[in-house]
Write a protein that holds these residues in place. Structure first.
Motif, PDB file in Angstrom:
ATOM      1  N   LEU A 152       0.831  -1.214   0.000  1.00  0.00           N
ATOM      2  CA  LEU A 152       0.000   0.000   0.000  1.00  0.00           C
ATOM      3  C   LEU A 152       0.859   1.256   0.000  1.00  0.00           C
ATOM      4  O   LEU A 152       0.552   2.236  -0.689  1.00  0.00           O
ATOM      5  CB  LEU A 152      -0.932  -0.016   1.213  1.00  0.00           C
ATOM      6  N   ILE A 153       1.948   1.238   0.775  1.00  0.00           N
ATOM      7  CA  ILE A 153       2.828   2.397   0.841  1.00  0.00           C
ATOM      8  C   ILE A 153       3.474   2.670  -0.517  1.00  0.00           C
ATOM      9  O   ILE A 153       3.476   3.808  -1.005  1.00  0.00           O
ATOM     10  CB  ILE A 153       3.917   2.193   1.917  1.00  0.00           C
ATOM     11  N   THR A 156       1.102   3.946  -3.138  1.00  0.00           N
ATOM     12  CA  THR A 156       0.820   5.368  -2.940  1.00  0.00           C
ATOM     13  C   THR A 156       1.983   6.240  -3.388  1.00  0.00           C
ATOM     14  O   THR A 156       1.801   7.245  -4.084  1.00  0.00           O
ATOM     15  CB  THR A 156       0.514   5.650  -1.454  1.00  0.00           C
ATOM     16  N   VAL A 157       3.204   5.855  -3.002  1.00  0.00           N
ATOM     17  CA  VAL A 157       4.380   6.684  -3.287  1.00  0.00           C
ATOM     18  C   VAL A 157       4.736   6.682  -4.762  1.00  0.00           C
ATOM     19  O   VAL A 157       4.914   7.721  -5.387  1.00  0.00           O
ATOM     20  CB  VAL A 157       5.586   6.219  -2.441  1.00  0.00           C
ATOM     21  N   LEU A 160       1.289   7.405  -7.213  1.00  0.00           N
ATOM     22  CA  LEU A 160       0.564   8.650  -7.001  1.00  0.00           C
ATOM     23  C   LEU A 160       1.496   9.842  -6.806  1.00  0.00           C
ATOM     24  O   LEU A 160       1.037  10.985  -6.764  1.00  0.00           O
ATOM     25  CB  LEU A 160      -0.361   8.521  -5.776  1.00  0.00           C
ATOM     26  N   GLN A 161       2.808   9.586  -6.680  1.00  0.00           N
ATOM     27  CA  GLN A 161       3.765  10.660  -6.465  1.00  0.00           C
ATOM     28  C   GLN A 161       4.828  10.699  -7.561  1.00  0.00           C
ATOM     29  O   GLN A 161       4.927  11.666  -8.300  1.00  0.00           O
ATOM     30  CB  GLN A 161       4.435  10.493  -5.090  1.00  0.00           C
TER      31      GLN A 161
END
Length: 295
Positions: A152-153, A156-157, A160-161
């Motif tokens: 999940l981390i 996201t990183v 999405l980043q």
């Protein structure tokens, strides 16, 4: 090397300081190829060895997780070798971000399992945990938690980043997400991971040295005949792998973040890419165990 120089690696202009140049790509091709060959050999031999032993220990479960992580990384390396050989990425931005995320997720997931093994053996040594208390299903449950939370981390990183700038998808290039370091949130994420790893490694390194010296003092000169000493040496090996393979990337990352610029960055890009590639060398750890490098 002359063939690469004459026909393939010329595709990218030397005036583009933002890209890994010919010299950089030759180094990376060699390094990734060595890791791919040695790592695959180590994975196959270690998997065969563990299947014959059918171990039910917690440590064995963590080692199986590390083997799985190494295998995923090794599958992604041919894409990197192909890219640095042709200097062209034709698989799209999503595939680029996926392959790029694998090398970082592999590093941090492997770091977590290395640390778990070291801490577990330290707890047993300091009598804070009994071997009889360790059940395989505990290790399986912890592994599932690590994979889930970590997944999940990184989802996201990295999705999405990193690599969300439209300029990434307009070029047939890949693995240049360091351009996102201009963003404050990315800088914060990087510094947080650097500090966390540094503190953890320093503490474990010092504790492991204390334990080993205590065992040498108590068991000399027959320390190698004792399983406890050999177990702590193996734990120390994992710490050394972190120091050799992961720490250079994080130390240089601080310098890279502070000095990277769009105009003058060719040398920094070279060193940064080499430090990233160095993290994959940890895939040779199983080859060291199988080959008897680690007692």
């Amino acid at each position: 090397m002359e063939v690469i120089n004459a026909s393939v690696l010329v595709n990218v202009s030397n005036t583009d300081l933002g890209q890994c140049d010919m010299y950089c790509r030759v180094i990376l091709i060699i390094l990734y190829s060595v890791v791919l060959l040695g790592g695959t050999t180590g994975m196959v031999l270690m998997s065969c060895m563990m299947s014959k032993r059918s171990s039910q220990s917690v440590i064995a479960t963590f080692v199986l997780n590390i083997i799985a992580l190494h295998s995923i990384l090794l599958v992604s390396l041919p894409f990197r070798v192909s890219y640095y050989f042709s200097a062209t990425w034709s698989l799209g931005s999503f595939a680029c971000r996926l392959v790029s995320s694998i090398i970082y997720s592999h590093m941090y997931f492997t770091f977590v399992f290395y640390v778990a093994i070291v801490i577990l053996r330290l707890l047993i040594y300091f009598k804070k945990l009994q071997v009889q208390q360790l059940k395989k299903h505990y290790a399986v449950a912890l592994s599932i938690i690590i994979w889930t939370v970590g997944g999940l981390i990184f989802l996201t990183v990295f999705f999405l980043q990193y690599g969300t700038d439209p300029s990434h998808s307009k070029q047939q290039r890949c693995f240049e997400f360091y351009r996102d370091l201009k963003r404050k949130e990315i800088i914060v994420i990087n510094y947080s991971m650097i500090v966390t790893m540094m503190i953890t490694v320093v503490i474990l390194f010092l504790l492991q040295l204390v334990v080993i010296f205590q065992l040498i003092k108590a068991l000399w000169p027959d320390m190698w005949a004792h399983q406890e000493f050999r177990a702590q040496i193996k734990s120390f090996f994992f710490v050394l792998v972190i120091v050799v393979c992961f720490i250079p990337h994080h130390v240089f990352r601080v310098h890279f973040i502070q000095n990277y610029s769009e105009r003058e960055n060719s040398k920094l890009v070279l060193y940064n890419e080499i430090c990233v590639a160095l993290t994959t060398v940890c895939c040779l750890d199983m080859l060291c165990f199988v080959g008897g490098v680690v007692h």
